[in-house]
Design an enzyme around this catalytic site. Structure first.
Site, short mmCIF file in Angstrom:
data_model
loop_
_atom_site.label_atom_id
_atom_site.label_comp_id
_atom_site.label_asym_id
_atom_site.label_seq_id
_atom_site.Cartn_x
_atom_site.Cartn_y
_atom_site.Cartn_z
N GLY A 106 27.71 34.83 -27.77
CA GLY A 106 26.34 34.74 -28.25
C GLY A 106 26.13 33.78 -29.41
O GLY A 106 25.03 33.61 -29.88
N CYS A 107 27.19 33.13 -29.90
CA CYS A 107 27.05 32.18 -31.00
C CYS A 107 26.85 30.78 -30.42
O CYS A 107 27.55 30.38 -29.51
CB CYS A 107 28.29 32.17 -31.89
SG CYS A 107 28.43 33.62 -32.93
N VAL A 108 25.91 30.06 -31.00
CA VAL A 108 25.66 28.68 -30.55
C VAL A 108 26.43 27.69 -31.38
O VAL A 108 26.87 27.94 -32.44
CB VAL A 108 24.15 28.35 -30.59
CG1 VAL A 108 23.44 29.06 -29.46
CG2 VAL A 108 23.54 28.69 -31.92
#
Length: 108
Positions: A106-108
Site C-alpha cells: 500500500g505504500c507508493v
C-alpha cells in the site's frame, strides 16, 4: 553509498532482494546515508518490523505499524508523529528498508 550497500542486490528503490543479506551494519549504513543515527528507539521499531514480518510474511503499512506499535509499546510511541520523528521519509517505508524487508504493501 558505502561499499557494503553497493555489493548487495536491491530493487530500484533500495530494498534488499534477499532478506538473508541484512545485517545490523547494513542498517547503520543505510541510516547514515539518510543522515540518521540509529538510536534505541529506531532499533525498537526495526526489530518490531522484523518480528512482524516473520509472523505475517508481509511488511505492514503505516496504519497497521502505528496501531501495532501502540499495542506493544504504548500510545506515546504508537502514533504517526513519534514514528515520523524517527523515520522522516515515511516510517513504514524507511524503517522497512533499514530492517531489510520489502516495501510495505500500500505504500507508493
Amino acid at each position: 553509498m558505502s561499499a557494503l550497500i553497493d555489493t548487495l542486490e536491491t530493487d530500484h528503490e533500495g530494498y534488499l532482494r534477499r532478506r538473508s543479506d541484512w545485517t545490523q551494519e547494513l542498517a547503520l549504513e543505510l541510516a547514515a546515508a539518510d543522515d540518521i543515527q540509529l538510536t534505541e528507539a529506531h532499533w525498537e521499531v526495526i526489530n518490531f518490523l522484523q518480528e512482524y514480518y516473520e509472523n505475517y510474511e508481509i511488511a505492514p503499512a503505516i496504519r497497521i505499524l502505528t496501531k501495532q506499535i501502540g499495542k506493544r509499546y504504548g500510545r506515546e510511541k504508537g502514533n504517526s508523529k513519534y514514528l515520523y520523528e524517527l523515520f522522516p521519509r515515511g516510517p513504514a517505508k524507511q524503517a522497512c528498508r533499514y530492517a531489510g524487508l520489502p516495501k510495505p504493501t500500500g505504500c507508493v
